[in-house]
Design a protein around this motif. Sequence first.
Motif, PDB file in Angstrom:
ATOM      1  N   TYR A   1      -3.372  -2.506   2.982  1.00  0.00           N
ATOM      2  CA  TYR A   1      -3.572  -1.057   2.950  1.00  0.00           C
ATOM      3  C   TYR A   1      -3.541  -0.580   1.499  1.00  0.00           C
ATOM      4  N   PHE A   2      -3.906   0.693   1.300  1.00  0.00           N
ATOM      5  CA  PHE A   2      -3.951   1.283  -0.042  1.00  0.00           C
ATOM      6  C   PHE A   2      -3.021   2.481  -0.060  1.00  0.00           C
TER       7      PHE A   2
ATOM      8  N   VAL B   1      -1.604  -4.891  -6.450  1.00  0.00           N
ATOM      9  CA  VAL B   1      -2.341  -4.682  -7.707  1.00  0.00           C
ATOM     10  C   VAL B   1      -2.740  -3.214  -7.803  1.00  0.00           C
TER      11      VAL B   1
ATOM     12  N   VAL C   1      -3.134  -1.411  -4.136  1.00  0.00           N
ATOM     13  CA  VAL C   1      -3.516  -2.164  -2.945  1.00  0.00           C
ATOM     14  C   VAL C   1      -2.360  -3.112  -2.655  1.00  0.00           C
TER      15      VAL C   1
END
Lengths: 135, 135
Positions: free
Chosen positions: A37-38, A60, A111
Amino acid sequence: MDGVKLVKQRIIGNSKGNIYHFIKNNDNEFNKFGECYFSFVNNSEIKGWKKHNKMILNIVVPLGKIKFVIYNSETKENFEVTLSSENYQRLTVFPGLWVAFKGLSELNMLVNLASIEHDPNESENIELFKINYNW
Amino acid sequence: MDGVKLVKQRIIGNSKGNIYHFIKNNDNEFNKFGECYFSFVNNSEIKGWKKHNKMILNIVVPLGKIKFVIYNSETKENFEVTLSSENYQRLTVFPGLWVAFKGLSELNMLVNLASIEHDPNESENIELFKINYNW
């Protein structure tokens, strides 16, 4: 810091738009695929603190700049790192550590590839002021 | 179109910055974890055509707006969809189809969770003009 690992990832330049590596099945830090997921975090906003008791995080920041602070409540150690495309590293965080992060530019996105699916019962949240850190 | 699937994903509103779902281990479209990477595509630029012979793609667009065109060279069918946070769907593409995509706003990024690691031997590239499409 025990339970935290940083590994530089490649950005492949391309005149039409760059490619950013994140994580591969054969990477040492890849454990299991649970969910991806973000999370966006607005400029100057801080999300945290959250501690996972089972989930391993692999994070990241392909967009913007985010400062992460990780706190071990047993040893009282903390660890901080600012990630962005200029410092493009993958941050792995093992369970048992408190994590918070702050947006440092206009548009900031992380992310996370997590080792298990989201489960509200395996994580704990506490308010920001409960852990003393000079943001 | 056979070999192509779209599934709406959730965006969870948060005043500090939204959370975007992408893919979970238990989702029907999740096959295997090979690799996850990001591809930026600049405004008006087109990346493609590429055909994977083994890799299954799972793509979302959390940033900007990207038009995807998928072409089946056997049936001569094509399929198009424009993804963005306004049309936040996950696009799954099975092997054997030609894929190209075009950036439609200032900053455009896709995230791909691929079923195998990158392997230049399992994909083919042809120049854009080789498949007739009015971009």
